[in-house]
Enzyme design. Structure first.
Site, PDB file in Angstrom:
ATOM      1  N   HIS A  24      55.152 -50.412 -49.953  1.00  0.00           N
ATOM      2  CA  HIS A  24      53.995 -51.039 -49.323  1.00  0.00           C
ATOM      3  C   HIS A  24      54.054 -51.003 -47.797  1.00  0.00           C
ATOM      4  CE1 HIS A  24      53.627 -53.633 -53.219  1.00  0.00           C
ATOM      5  NE2 HIS A  24      53.185 -52.413 -53.395  1.00  0.00           N
TER       6      HIS A  24
HETATM    7  C1  FAD Z   1      54.931 -44.835 -55.655  1.00  0.00           C
HETATM    8  C2  FAD Z   1      53.966 -45.890 -55.159  1.00  0.00           C
HETATM    9  C3  FAD Z   1      53.659 -46.963 -55.986  1.00  0.00           C
HETATM   10  C4  FAD Z   1      52.756 -47.937 -55.542  1.00  0.00           C
HETATM   11  N1  FAD Z   1      52.342 -48.897 -56.412  1.00  0.00           N
HETATM   12  C5  FAD Z   1      51.332 -49.723 -56.077  1.00  0.00           C
HETATM   13  C6  FAD Z   1      50.748 -50.593 -57.033  1.00  0.00           C
HETATM   14  O1  FAD Z   1      51.100 -50.602 -58.208  1.00  0.00           O
HETATM   15  N2  FAD Z   1      49.738 -51.395 -56.618  1.00  0.00           N
HETATM   16  C7  FAD Z   1      49.305 -51.420 -55.327  1.00  0.00           C
HETATM   17  O2  FAD Z   1      48.439 -52.229 -55.013  1.00  0.00           O
HETATM   18  N3  FAD Z   1      49.836 -50.594 -54.410  1.00  0.00           N
HETATM   19  C8  FAD Z   1      50.806 -49.726 -54.755  1.00  0.00           C
HETATM   20  N4  FAD Z   1      51.279 -48.829 -53.852  1.00  0.00           N
HETATM   21  C9  FAD Z   1      50.767 -48.882 -52.467  1.00  0.00           C
HETATM   22  C10 FAD Z   1      49.337 -48.384 -52.304  1.00  0.00           C
HETATM   23  O3  FAD Z   1      49.048 -47.322 -53.183  1.00  0.00           O
HETATM   24  C11 FAD Z   1      49.138 -47.938 -50.858  1.00  0.00           C
HETATM   25  O4  FAD Z   1      49.490 -49.008 -50.012  1.00  0.00           O
HETATM   26  C12 FAD Z   1      47.698 -47.525 -50.546  1.00  0.00           C
HETATM   27  O5  FAD Z   1      47.309 -46.493 -51.419  1.00  0.00           O
HETATM   28  C13 FAD Z   1      47.612 -47.070 -49.092  1.00  0.00           C
HETATM   29  O6  FAD Z   1      46.325 -46.571 -48.827  1.00  0.00           O
HETATM   30  P1  FAD Z   1      46.004 -45.860 -47.450  1.00  0.00           P
HETATM   31  O7  FAD Z   1      44.565 -45.499 -47.487  1.00  0.00           O
HETATM   32  O8  FAD Z   1      46.513 -46.686 -46.346  1.00  0.00           O
HETATM   33  O9  FAD Z   1      46.911 -44.548 -47.431  1.00  0.00           O
HETATM   34  P2  FAD Z   1      47.008 -43.376 -48.489  1.00  0.00           P
HETATM   35  O10 FAD Z   1      46.337 -43.727 -49.762  1.00  0.00           O
HETATM   36  O11 FAD Z   1      48.430 -42.980 -48.554  1.00  0.00           O
HETATM   37  O12 FAD Z   1      46.120 -42.214 -47.839  1.00  0.00           O
HETATM   38  C14 FAD Z   1      46.454 -41.502 -46.688  1.00  0.00           C
HETATM   39  C15 FAD Z   1      45.920 -40.095 -46.852  1.00  0.00           C
HETATM   40  O13 FAD Z   1      45.962 -39.435 -45.607  1.00  0.00           O
HETATM   41  C16 FAD Z   1      46.419 -38.118 -45.806  1.00  0.00           C
HETATM   42  N5  FAD Z   1      47.015 -37.627 -44.548  1.00  0.00           N
HETATM   43  C17 FAD Z   1      48.131 -38.071 -43.929  1.00  0.00           C
HETATM   44  N6  FAD Z   1      48.386 -37.354 -42.823  1.00  0.00           N
HETATM   45  C18 FAD Z   1      47.383 -36.433 -42.722  1.00  0.00           C
HETATM   46  C19 FAD Z   1      47.075 -35.383 -41.806  1.00  0.00           C
HETATM   47  N7  FAD Z   1      47.850 -35.120 -40.745  1.00  0.00           N
HETATM   48  N8  FAD Z   1      45.956 -34.647 -42.025  1.00  0.00           N
HETATM   49  C20 FAD Z   1      45.148 -34.883 -43.081  1.00  0.00           C
HETATM   50  N9  FAD Z   1      45.405 -35.848 -43.998  1.00  0.00           N
HETATM   51  C21 FAD Z   1      46.510 -36.615 -43.817  1.00  0.00           C
HETATM   52  C22 FAD Z   1      47.441 -38.258 -46.923  1.00  0.00           C
HETATM   53  O14 FAD Z   1      47.733 -37.035 -47.541  1.00  0.00           O
HETATM   54  C23 FAD Z   1      46.762 -39.256 -47.822  1.00  0.00           C
HETATM   55  O15 FAD Z   1      45.943 -38.647 -48.785  1.00  0.00           O
HETATM   56  C24 FAD Z   1      52.189 -47.847 -54.236  1.00  0.00           C
HETATM   57  C25 FAD Z   1      52.489 -46.760 -53.417  1.00  0.00           C
HETATM   58  C26 FAD Z   1      53.359 -45.775 -53.861  1.00  0.00           C
HETATM   59  C27 FAD Z   1      53.638 -44.606 -52.978  1.00  0.00           C
END
Ligand code: FAD
Length: 533
Positions: free
Chosen positions: A469
């Site tokens: 997280h």
């Molecule tokens: C293994 C795992 C289990 C988890 N389990 C849970 C759970 O059960 N329940 C829960 O609530 N949360 C869980 N989480 C946490 C939750 O999924 C994340 O906190 C949430 O998805 C984050 O969302 P975000 O939009 O911040 O980032 P992300 O969803 O990670 O999205 C960021 C995106 O930006 C893209 N990106 C990054 N750099 C670049 C670049 N330079 N150019 C273009 N694109 C780029 C990435 O590829 C990605 O697709 C888990 C996470 C993981 C990894």
């Protein structure tokens, strides 16, 4: 489509998919969504238990490693992050928890005005659809499923332990503020239901939306403190696109601060070390990193658990066939089956620990490989809900393809050390209930059950692991000296650019953070549209 768009969104993760949907709702707005990863139409992404395979698959995962963590006996940790449409919501464990009321009061106190519980709960209600066998509540785009009836029969022992400990037994853990219950998940009809499934796939044919996969953003082009466009790479070719209105960084808690820093926005000393030309000294970019750590203990049992079903090839094949034919059985249910918030002691003003109790014993190693025990077992895991230590994400190269240095800096406050002890105590307490003792053959870590405070802290240092997280690396707040963005998610000191993802949290919330990230993105889209009428 031209090279100019009204909005450019970087990252098609939990947050980015929501922004792409909302900002392109009006056909007059043109939107470009850039994602470094590829398609999410993969069997192991769609299969709920498939995250054991995507967990370290380089085709869909950034596979970060942290620097040695001094308070965790210099251990490094493996940090998976989704690199695929849907981002981490395509590889996560699907547990849905909104967080607690006090989390958002603390957001407001930290300068995130209008992000109180009253504000955010309205958004939660409008985006959620709760589906159980008995009823459907709400009609939002995010389906949250109650799979309690299909969960493993062994879980009844966890519920009996909760009763013995006088914890509330919530019917819907996703909205509950206290007590242990069956985890509600972002699944639909036996398949993962990611942010992309909820928000992007239904609208991907909109003519005013261009989605570019395998497009890695290398730099944001900033002139006179105005964010003008982005430079990105597709199939080894450099491309440029420009934003008429705004650029929104949704590259996640590692990617967003990294992209800002390589673009010249960040702490000047970090940029100087990597040879990046300074555009804007913004000392907190990458600096507020928070995460949840959990301590997990395993026990053997003579009763059937998921190990009986999945701990051998024969069981795996049966489970696979059942899933393919009926979308049911062990592969259709995420592994975190019971969970919830509890108080570490009766004096706690609010629930301050999250408990997970799962009918399976498995482990993952430093490289992200998962091992399921062949003998019947279960696990109890406890995580302090509101860690206060802060670490950092700092680039070590101007090249976005070089992983940044991640310093988790765990257990760096007295409060976190105390909570680590309390987490260990909680495992001892649950394992000592009559309900759990009556089904326990042996604790894998026999000594743990007798440890005193010092022993529990040492055990946490030795064994605690991330719950995936990371957040707060571009956190909301009032000024550039203690935050990166304002309460409208605009970067302090720059124009036409916001950060909208888990890095925008001022403080970590209680529980798993996908739900608050999606809530934040939905509210952010409303704010952006309001500001651009
Ligand atoms: C293994 C795992 C289990 C988890 N389990 C849970 C759970 O059960 N329940 C829960 O609530 N949360 C869980 N989480 C946490 C939750 O999924 C994340 O906190 C949430 O998805 C984050 O969302 P975000 O939009 O911040 O980032 P992300 O969803 O990670 O999205 C960021 C995106 O930006 C893209 N990106 C990054 N750099 C670049 C670049 N330079 N150019 C273009 N694109 C780029 C990435 O590829 C990605 O697709 C888990 C996470 C993981 C990894």
């Amino acid at each position: 489509m031209s090279k100019n768009f009204d909005y450019i969104i970087i990252g098609a993760g939990s947050a980015g998919c929501i922004l792409a949907n909302k900002l392109s709702e009006n056909p007059k707005n043109t939107v470009l969504l850039l994602e470094a990863g590829g398609s999410d139409q993969k069997f192991w992404i769609k299969t709920p238990l498939g995250y054991a395979f995507t967990y370290n698959d380089p085709k869909v995962n950034w596979r970060y490693n942290t620097e040695p963590d001094k308070n965790l006996n210099n251990r490094t940790a493996y940090w998976p992050r989704g690199k695929v449409i849907g981002g981490s919501s395509s590889i996560n464990a699907m547990a849905y928890f909104r967080g607690l009321e006090n989390d958002f009061s603390d957001w407001e106190k930290a300068g995130a005005e209008n992000w109180s519980w009253v504000n955010v709960s309205k958004t939660y209600q409008s985006i959620e659809k709760h589906v159980s066998k008995k009823e459907v509540l709400g009609d939002g785009p995010i389906q949250i499923s109650d799979l309690s009836e299909a969960m493993h029969p062994f879980t009844k022992h966890f519920m009996a332990a909760a009763k013995e400990l006088n914890w509330p037994e919530p019917i819907n853990t996703s909205t509950a503020l206290e007590g242990l219950g069956y985890v509600h998940n972002t699944t639909k009809n036996g398949k993962r239901f990611s942010s992309a499934d909820a928000f992007l796939h239904p609208i991907k044919k909109r003519k005013n939306l261009q989605i570019l996969k395998n497009a890695t953003v290398e730099k944001i082009i900033i002139k006179n403190l105005h964010a003008k466009g982005v430079m990105y790479e597709v199939k080894k070719a450099k491309k440029y696109s420009y934003a008429n209105k705004e650029i929104i960084l949704s590259a996640g808690a590692i990617g967003s601060p990294q992209i800002l820093q390589v673009s010249g926005v960040g702490p000047k000393e970090v940029l100087k070390k990597s040879g990046v030309e300074l555009i804007k000294h913004s000392p907190e970019v990458g600096q507020g990193l928070q995460d949840h750590l959990a301590i997990t203990k395993y026990f053997s049992t003579s009763e059937r658990t998921l190990n009986t079903d999945l701990g051998n090839i024969f069981g795996k094949v049966i489970a696979g066939i059942k899933y393919i034919l009926t979308k049911s059985g062990p592969l259709s249910i995420p592994v975190n089956q019971t969970s919830g918030f509890v108080r570490s002691d009766i004096k706690s003003v609010v629930p301050d620990l999250q408990v997970y109790a799962n009918p399976i014993a498995y482990s993952t190693d430093q490289h992200g490989r998962t091992y399921v025990n062949s003998k019947s077992g279960f696990l109890i895991s406890v995580q302090p809900s509101r860690s206060t230590s802060r670490g950092s994400v700092n680039i070590q190269s101007p090249n976005v393809k070089v992983s940044p240095l991640i310093n988790a800096n765990s257990l760096n406050t007295k409060d976190d050390q105390l909570m680590a002890i309390k987490a260990g105590r909680m495992i001892q307490q649950i394992a000592n209930t009559k309900a759990i003792k009556s089904v326990t053959k042996k604790a894998f870590d026999v000594n743990f059950m007798n440890l005193d405070d010092e022993g529990l802290l040492n055990s946490f240092r030795e064994f605690a692991s991330t719950v995936y997280h990371p957040c707060c690396t571009c956190r909301m707040g009032r000024s550039i000296n203690n935050s990166v963005i304002n309460n409208k998610l605009q970067i302090h000191g720059l124009k036409n650019i916001r950060v909208v993802d888990a890095s925008s949290f001022p403080n970590i919330t209680s529980g798993n953070i996908n739900a608050p990230t999606m809530m934040l993105a939905y509210r952010a889209a409303e704010i952006i549209l309001e500001d651009n009428v």
